[in-house]
Design a protein around this motif. Structure first.
Motif, PDB file in Angstrom:
ATOM      1  N   ALA A  82       0.833  -1.208   0.000  1.00 49.99           N
ATOM      2  CA  ALA A  82       0.000   0.000   0.000  1.00 49.99           C
ATOM      3  C   ALA A  82       0.868   1.258   0.000  1.00 49.99           C
ATOM      4  O   ALA A  82       0.571   2.230  -0.710  1.00 49.99           O
ATOM      5  CB  ALA A  82      -0.932  -0.004   1.210  1.00 49.99           C
ATOM      6  N   SER A 109      -5.242   6.584  -0.004  1.00 52.13           N
ATOM      7  CA  SER A 109      -4.359   5.606   0.631  1.00 52.13           C
ATOM      8  C   SER A 109      -4.665   5.458   2.121  1.00 52.13           C
ATOM      9  O   SER A 109      -4.543   4.361   2.676  1.00 52.13           O
ATOM     10  CB  SER A 109      -2.893   6.003   0.437  1.00 52.13           C
ATOM     11  N   HIS A 112      -7.221   2.994   2.415  1.00 51.10           N
ATOM     12  CA  HIS A 112      -6.660   1.645   2.234  1.00 51.10           C
ATOM     13  C   HIS A 112      -5.986   1.164   3.511  1.00 51.10           C
ATOM     14  O   HIS A 112      -6.166   0.016   3.934  1.00 51.10           O
ATOM     15  CB  HIS A 112      -5.661   1.662   1.072  1.00 51.10           C
TER      16      HIS A 112
END
Length: 244
Positions: A82, A109, A112
Motif C-alpha cells: 500500500a 491511501s 486503504h
C-alpha cells in the motif's frame, strides 16, 4: 556488517494476494469436513450447507489459528505494498490538477490503510470474544474498502491528464479490471445483505448459506481487486531490498 537481500516485487505480490485466498479455502474446507454441524448452526436451527467466515475462524480449531497466522504473515506485505503504491501514484507527473492530486491520493491511501487495519482487528478479535469490536471492525472494513475502490475507479476514469499524455493499453486493461472487480464486489455485498436480513426475518433453510456464499465472493473479489496492482508494476526489474 549488514546483509542485503533483493526480493522481486512480483514474489511479494503473489505472496500477499495468494495467502488470504488460501486461508479462506482452507478454513472453510476444514469446517465443512470436521465441524459441519457446529459451523453451519444458526440461532433458528434450520439446515444450511455452508459456514460463515466468522463461524469458521471464530468457533472452530485449528481454523482459528490458521486464519490468524496467515493474516499475521500477510499484514506487513500488504501495508508495504500500500505504501509503495502510494509512492508510485504520487510520481505520476502527467496527472492534471497537480495541487489537488497528491491530497486526493494520500486520502485514498489512508482509506486503504484503515481497511487493512480494520481487517486485522476483524481477524484477531472474534465475535465470540468481544462482539462489538468484531462488528465495528467489519463495518469499518466494508466502508473503507468500498470507498477506496470507488475513489480509485473514479480517479482512473475521470481524473484529467496533461494534453499530450494518453492512456496506454496496459492502463486501459488495468482500470477495466478494477472496475469489473469493484462492481462484482459491491453487488455481491448487497446481495449478501439481502440474504442476511431475509434469514434473520424468516429463518428459511439454506438462506444463511446463500449469505455465506456471497460473503466468500466479497472477500475473494476484494483480493482480486487489490491484486490488479500486479499488472501495473514492472515484472522484470521491480525489487525491494531488505537489510539484516
Amino acid at each position: 556488517m549488514s546483509t542485503r537481500v533483493h526480493i522481486p516485487i512480483q514474489y511479494l505480490l503473489w505472496f500477499a494476494y495468494t495467502l488470504p485466498g488460501l486461508a479462506l479455502f482452507t478454513c472453510v474446507g476444514l469446517s465443512l469436513v470436521k465441524d459441519f454441524e457446529k459451523s453451519t448452526r444458526t440461532h433458528c436451527n434450520v439446515f444450511n450447507f455452508l459456514p460463515s467466515i466468522s463461524a469458521s475462524i471464530g468457533d472452530c480449531e485449528p481454523q482459528r489459528y490458521i486464519w490468524r497466522l496467515c493474516f499475521a504473515l500477510d499484514s506487513i506485505p500488504r501495508y508495504l505494498i500500500a505504501y509503495m503504491q502510494l509512492m508510485r501514484l504520487l510520481n505520476r507527473h502527467h496527472m492534471g490538477l497537480t495541487e489537488l492530486y497528491p491530497f486526493v491520493q494520500i486520502g485514498n491511501s489512508c482509506l486503504h490503510f484503515l481497511e487493512l487495519t480494520f481487517l486485522l482487528l476483524l481477524t484477531f478479535v472474534s465475535s465470540n470474544e468481544i462482539k462489538w469490536i468484531h462488528e465495528c471492525s467489519f463495518v469499518g472494513f466494508m466502508i473503507c474498502s468500498l470507498l477506496h475502490m470507488l475513489l480509485t475507479v473514479l480517479i482512473d476514469y475521470f481524473w484529467p491528464r496533461t494534453a499530450h499524455v494518453r492512456l496506454t493499453d496496459q492502463e486501459l486493461a488495468t482500470r477495466s479490471k478494477r472496475l469489473r472487480w469493484f462492481l462484482i464486489n459491491i453487488f455481491s455485498f448487497f446481495i449478501s445483505l439481502y440474504f442476511y436480513f431475509r434469514h434473520n426475518s424468516s429463518c428459511e433453510a439454506n438462506i444463511y448459506s446463500m449469505y455465506c456464499l456471497f460473503e466468500y465472493i466479497v472477500v475473494l473479489t476484494n483480493i482480486a481487486y487489490h491484486s490488479v496492482v500486479m499488472d501495473e508494476w514492472d515484472q522484470n526489474n521491480g525489487q525491494i531490498q531488505i537489510f539484516f
